[in-house]
Design a protein around this motif. Structure first.
Motif, PDB file in Angstrom:
ATOM      1  N   GLN A  25       0.826  -1.214   0.000  1.00 29.47           N
ATOM      2  CA  GLN A  25       0.000   0.000   0.000  1.00 29.47           C
ATOM      3  C   GLN A  25       0.857   1.259   0.000  1.00 29.47           C
ATOM      4  O   GLN A  25       0.490   2.257  -0.583  1.00 29.47           O
TER       5      GLN A  25
ATOM      6  N   ILE B 213      -7.571   0.404   3.757  1.00 37.30           N
ATOM      7  CA  ILE B 213      -6.416  -0.344   3.242  1.00 37.30           C
ATOM      8  C   ILE B 213      -5.136   0.426   3.522  1.00 37.30           C
ATOM      9  O   ILE B 213      -4.147  -0.148   3.964  1.00 37.30           O
TER      10      ILE B 213
ATOM     11  N   PRO C 196      -3.713  -1.825   6.813  1.00 46.20           N
ATOM     12  CA  PRO C 196      -3.717  -2.942   5.863  1.00 46.20           C
ATOM     13  C   PRO C 196      -3.750  -4.318   6.513  1.00 46.20           C
ATOM     14  O   PRO C 196      -4.210  -5.280   5.891  1.00 46.20           O
TER      15      PRO C 196
ATOM     16  N   GLY D  27      -8.262  -3.148   6.916  1.00 45.25           N
ATOM     17  CA  GLY D  27      -8.180  -3.157   5.458  1.00 45.25           C
ATOM     18  C   GLY D  27      -8.064  -4.531   4.829  1.00 45.25           C
ATOM     19  O   GLY D  27      -7.730  -4.642   3.652  1.00 45.25           O
TER      20      GLY D  27
END
Length: 127
Positions: A32, A90, A94, A98
Motif C-alpha cells: 500500500q 487499506i 492494511p 483493510g
C-alpha cells in the motif's frame, strides 16, 4: 510499519492469516505504501474460487493498477464490504481493518510454502 508475525506472506505482497481451514487475506503495508492512495479495488464475490499464485482481483491507485495475487487456494467465503465505502482502511490499516477477503482453504498446509514475517521483511529489504 511492523510486519505482523501472526500471518504468512506471498512474494507479491499479499498476506494470509490462517485460522484452521480459513484464511483472512489482504495486501501488505509495503504494497500500500508503494501504491499510494488506493482509489478502487476489484475483489471476487463470495463463492468464487481463488488459486495460489494467480490474480484474484486488482487494486487501483492514482499511480497504477496492480493485480492482487492469491497467497493460498480456496473458496471466498466473505468479502470486506467496508471497503465499498472506506477504501482508506487499506492505507490506514492494511493488516487489520483493510483486509480484503476470507477464504475457506483447499489445504491449510499450503500456508507453509509462504514467507514468514522475517523472510518477508528480508525480501522487501532487498527490493
Amino acid at each position: 510499519m511492523a510486519i505482523p508475525d501472526d500471518r504468512r506472506y506471498h512474494r507479491e505482497h499479499t498476506w494470509a492469516k490462517v485460522d484452521g481451514d480459513t484464511a483472512r487475506i489482504g495486501i501488505t503495508a509495503f504494497a500500500q505504501e508503494q501504491l499510494g492512495e488506493i482509489i478502487f479495488v476489484d475483489l471476487p464475490k463470495a463463492g468464487e474460487r481463488i488459486t495460489k499464485d494467480t490474480p484474484f482481483g486488482t487494486v487501483e491507485s492514482a499511480k497504477t493498477v496492480s493485480d492482487l495475487y492469491a497467497p493460498l487456494s480456496g473458496t471466498v467465503s466473505l468479502v470486506n464490504e467496508r471497503l465499498n465505502d472506506e477504501l482508506e482502511a487499506i492505507n490506514e490499516s492494511p493488516y487489520e481493518d483493510g483486509w480484503m477477503i476470507v477464504v475457506t482453504l483447499d489445504d491449510p498446509n499450503e500456508a507453509a510454502s509462504l514467507l514468514s514475517a522475517d523472510e518477508y521483511e528480508q525480501e522487501i529489504a532487498d527490493a
